[in-house]
Motif scaffolding. Structure first.
Motif, short mmCIF file in Angstrom:
data_model
loop_
_atom_site.label_atom_id
_atom_site.label_comp_id
_atom_site.label_asym_id
_atom_site.label_seq_id
_atom_site.Cartn_x
_atom_site.Cartn_y
_atom_site.Cartn_z
N LYS A 255 0.84 -1.20 0.00
CA LYS A 255 0.00 0.00 0.00
C LYS A 255 0.88 1.26 0.00
CE LYS A 255 -3.69 2.60 0.57
NZ LYS A 255 -4.72 2.75 -0.47
N LEU A 311 -10.53 1.21 6.06
CA LEU A 311 -10.20 2.62 5.86
C LEU A 311 -8.75 2.77 5.38
CD1 LEU A 311 -10.80 5.65 6.07
CD2 LEU A 311 -10.22 5.51 8.51
N ALA A 312 -7.85 1.98 5.96
CA ALA A 312 -6.45 2.03 5.54
C ALA A 312 -6.32 1.66 4.07
CB ALA A 312 -5.61 1.09 6.40
N ALA A 314 -8.71 2.07 1.76
CA ALA A 314 -9.42 3.01 0.89
C ALA A 314 -8.70 4.35 0.74
CB ALA A 314 -10.83 3.26 1.44
N THR A 315 -7.92 4.74 1.74
CA THR A 315 -7.31 6.07 1.72
C THR A 315 -6.21 6.18 0.66
OG1 THR A 315 -6.25 7.78 3.06
CG2 THR A 315 -5.59 5.51 3.47
N GLU A 316 -6.02 7.38 0.19
CA GLU A 316 -4.94 7.68 -0.76
C GLU A 316 -3.95 8.67 -0.15
OE1 GLU A 316 -4.50 6.22 -3.72
OE2 GLU A 316 -6.25 4.98 -3.32
N GLN A 317 -4.03 8.86 1.16
CA GLN A 317 -3.18 9.84 1.84
C GLN A 317 -2.37 9.15 2.94
OE1 GLN A 317 -5.60 13.06 3.26
NE2 GLN A 317 -6.68 13.30 1.31
N LEU A 320 -3.55 9.76 6.68
CA LEU A 320 -4.78 9.05 7.02
C LEU A 320 -4.52 7.56 7.15
CD1 LEU A 320 -7.76 9.28 7.61
CD2 LEU A 320 -8.23 9.16 5.15
N LEU A 321 -3.59 7.03 6.37
CA LEU A 321 -3.19 5.62 6.52
C LEU A 321 -2.62 5.37 7.91
CD1 LEU A 321 -2.54 2.79 5.34
CD2 LEU A 321 -0.37 3.75 4.53
N ALA A 324 -5.46 5.55 10.47
CA ALA A 324 -6.32 4.36 10.42
C ALA A 324 -5.67 3.18 11.13
CB ALA A 324 -6.63 4.00 8.97
N SER A 384 -5.34 -1.35 -3.20
CA SER A 384 -6.30 -0.61 -2.38
C SER A 384 -7.62 -1.36 -2.26
CB SER A 384 -6.54 0.78 -2.97
OG SER A 384 -5.37 1.57 -2.88
#
Length: 447
Positions: A255, A311-312, A314-317, A320-321, A324, A384
Motif C-alpha cells: 500500500k 479505511l487504511a 481506501a485512503t490515498e493519503q 490518514l493511513l 487508520a 487498495s
C-alpha cells in the motif's frame, strides 16, 4: 504524565526483579521483530515483488503450523527460561543470515525461505513460553495486571521498533537487519534472568521422552477441538486471521509503495499501529471493558479493527493511513487483552502451553492461507481494493462470537470466578491434576 510513569514503575517493581527482566526482554524482542517487520518485507517487495512477498508469508505461516504444536509440549515439561533463551538465539541466527545477504546485495528467495524455517523453530520455542510464563511468575490475583504490563511492554517495542527500523532502513537494509540481530542477542541475555523452575506437573510425570511428548500434544489438540467454547473461539479467530494477517503484514508495504511513498512512511504506518496497541494496553482496554463489558468489548473491538483496516485500504493519503492503523492497533489491543486474560485464567496451568499452541496451529493455517489469498486477489485487483475487501471481511467475522457456546458466560465472569473455569466446565478433558488445582484454588478463595 510523570505521576503516570511513576505509577507504572511502581506496579512493575511490585512484581519483582525477574518480572522486570521479562518486560525489558519483551521490549527488546518486539523492537527487534518490528525492525525486521519493516526491513524484511520492504527488501522482499523491492527485490522480488508481491509474488515473493506472498510466498514468504505463506511459507512462514505453513512452517509455524507444524512447528508450533510439535514444540508446544516442551513448554509444559521444560523450564520456560531455557526455551525462551534458545528461541531468541535462533531468531538472532536468522537475522544474522538475512543481514549478511542484504549487506552483500545477494537476494535469493530460497535463502530467504531458509531463514523463515529457522525463525519458525524460534517461534515454536518462544511463543508458547512467553504467552504463559506470567502465570508461573505471579499469583492468580495479580495475573491480569501482569498480562497488562506484559502487553504494554510488547506494545512499547512495537511502537519504537518501526520508527527505529524505518530510520535504519533509510541508511540500508543490511544495517536494519544487523540492528535486529543485536537487539535479539540483548533480549536473550536478559531472558537468562527469568526463573528457571519447572512448570506445574501435568499428572503424567511417569512418562518420558517421545511418549510424554505425544501424550501432551494429543491432549492439547483434543481439548481444542472437543470443547465447544475452544472450538468455536478458534474457528472465529481463524476467519478473522485469514483476512487480518495480510492486512497487518504484506499489504502495508504494498500500500505504501502504491502511494509512491518512501520506506519512512512504512515505519510511520507500523508506528501508528503500535501506538494504538500501546494505548489499549496502558488502560484503554480496561476503560472500554468497564463501560460496556468484556463480551461487548471483544466483539466490537474485532469489528472496529476490520473497519479500520478497510479505511487504511481506501485512503490515498499517507497521514490518514497512519491514523487508520493507529485506530486498528487500539481496537486490536482492547479485544485481545480482554480475551487473553479471561482465557488464561480459565485454563488449568498445566495445560496452558499446549492449548495455546493447539490454537496457534489452526491460526497458522489461516495466517498461511491469508497471504496466498491476498496474492491471488492482487492478480485481479489493485492493492487498495484488496485491502478494503479484506478489512470488511475481518469486521464481519466479529459476528461469529455471538454463536460461540459459553463465550458470553466466560466473558461475564469476574477474574476470581474465571480461575480454573475450563476444568469446572469440562472436568473430563483436563484430568486429575486439573481437578486438584481447581480444588486448591477454591479452598484458597474461601479461606
Amino acid at each position: 504524565m510523570q505521576q503516570s510513569l511513576g505509577n507504572w514503575r511502581q506496579r512493575v517493581d511490585s512484581l519483582g526483579l525477574p518480572f522486570r527482566a521479562l518486560l525489558i526482554s519483551e521490549v527488546l524482542n518486539l523492537l527487534a521483530l518490528m525492525v525486521g517487520a519493516v526491513a524484511v518485507p520492504w527488501w522482499i517487495a523491492g527485490q522480488g515483488g508481491a509474488h515473493d512477498l506472498a510466498a514468504y508469508g505463506f511459507t512462514v505461516s505453513a512452517l509455524l503450523f507444524f512447528v508450533m504444536p510439535a514444540l508446544a509440549p516442551l513448554g509444559d515439561r521444560r523450564p520456560k527460561r531455557g526455551l525462551i533463551v534458545a528461541g531468541l538465539l535462533l531468531y538472532a541466527l536468522a537475522a544474522a543470515l538475512l543481514a549478511s545477504l542484504a549487506s552483500l546485495g545477494h537476494y535469493h528467495l530460497g535463502w530467504v525461505l531458509a531463514t523463515a524455517l529457522v525463525s519458525a523453530l524460534a517461534a515454536g520455542l518462544v511463543a508458547p513460553a512467553i504467552l504463559n510464563i506470567a502465570g508461573e511468575m505471579v499469583s492468580a490475583e495479580r495475573l491480569p495486571e501482569a498480562l497488562s504490563l506484559q502487553r504494554s511492554a510488547q506494545s512499547l517495542g512495537r511502537v519504537l521498533g518501526p520508527a527505529l527500523g524505518g530510520l535504519a532502513l533509510s541508511a540500508s537494509t543490511g544495517l536494519a537487519l544487523w540492528l535486529q540481530c543485536g537487539l535479539l542477542l540483548s533480549a536473550a541475555l536478559l531472558a537468562r534472568r527469568l526463573p528457571g523452575g519447572m512448570p506445574p506437573r501435568t499428572g503424567h510425570g511417569e512418562e518420558r521422552g517421545l511418549k510424554a511428548w505425544r501424550h501432551d500434544l494429543q491432549a492439547g489438540l483434543r481439548v481444542c477441538w472437543t470443547m465447544p467454547l475452544e472450538r468455536g473461539w478458534t474457528l472465529v479467530n481463524f476467519v478473522s486471521v485469514l483476512f487480518m494477517v495480510p492486512a497487518f503484514t504484506m499489504l502495508v508495504p504494498l500500500k505504501v509503495q502504491s502511494l509512491g511513498l518512501s520506506g519512512a512512511w512504512l515505519g510511520a504506518a507500523e508506528t501508528g499501529l503500535s501506538l494504538g496497541m500501546l494505548l489499549g494496553a496502558l488502560g484503554g482496554s480496561a476503560w472500554v471493558a468497564a463501560r460496556i463489558g468484556r463480551y461487548a468489548t471483544r466483539i466490537s473491538a474485532t469489528a472496529a479493527q476490520g473497519l479500520g483496516l478497510a479505511l487504511a485500504g481506501a485512503t490515498e493519503q499517507g497521514p490518514l493511513l497512519v491514523a487508520a492503523l493507529f485506530f486498528v492497533g487500539l481496537a486490536n489491543s482492547c479485544g485481545v487483552l480482554v480475551g487473553q486474560t479471561q482465557r488464561m485464567l480459565a485454563i488449568p496451568a498445566h495445560f496452558r502451553a499446549r492449548l495455546s499452541a493447539a490454537g496457534m496451529m489452526t491460526l497458522n493455517i489461516a495466517a498461511a492461507a491469508g497471504p496466498a489469498l491476498a496474492g491471488l486477489a492482487l492478480l485481479h485487483l489493485p492493492v487498495s481494493q484488496v485491502y478494503l475487501l479484506f478489512g470488511l471481511m475481518a469486521a464481519i467475522s466479529a459476528l461469529g462470537f455471538v454463536l460461540v457456546p459459553d463465550f458470553r458466560t466466560l466473558m461475564s465472569l469476574d477474574h476470581e470466578a474465571a480461575k480454573g473455569w475450563y476444568a469446572r466446565r469440562h472436568p473430563e478433558l483436563f484430568g486429575a491434576a486439573a481437578g486438584a488445582e481447581v480444588a486448591s484454588n477454591l479452598s484458597k478463595s474461601s479461606a
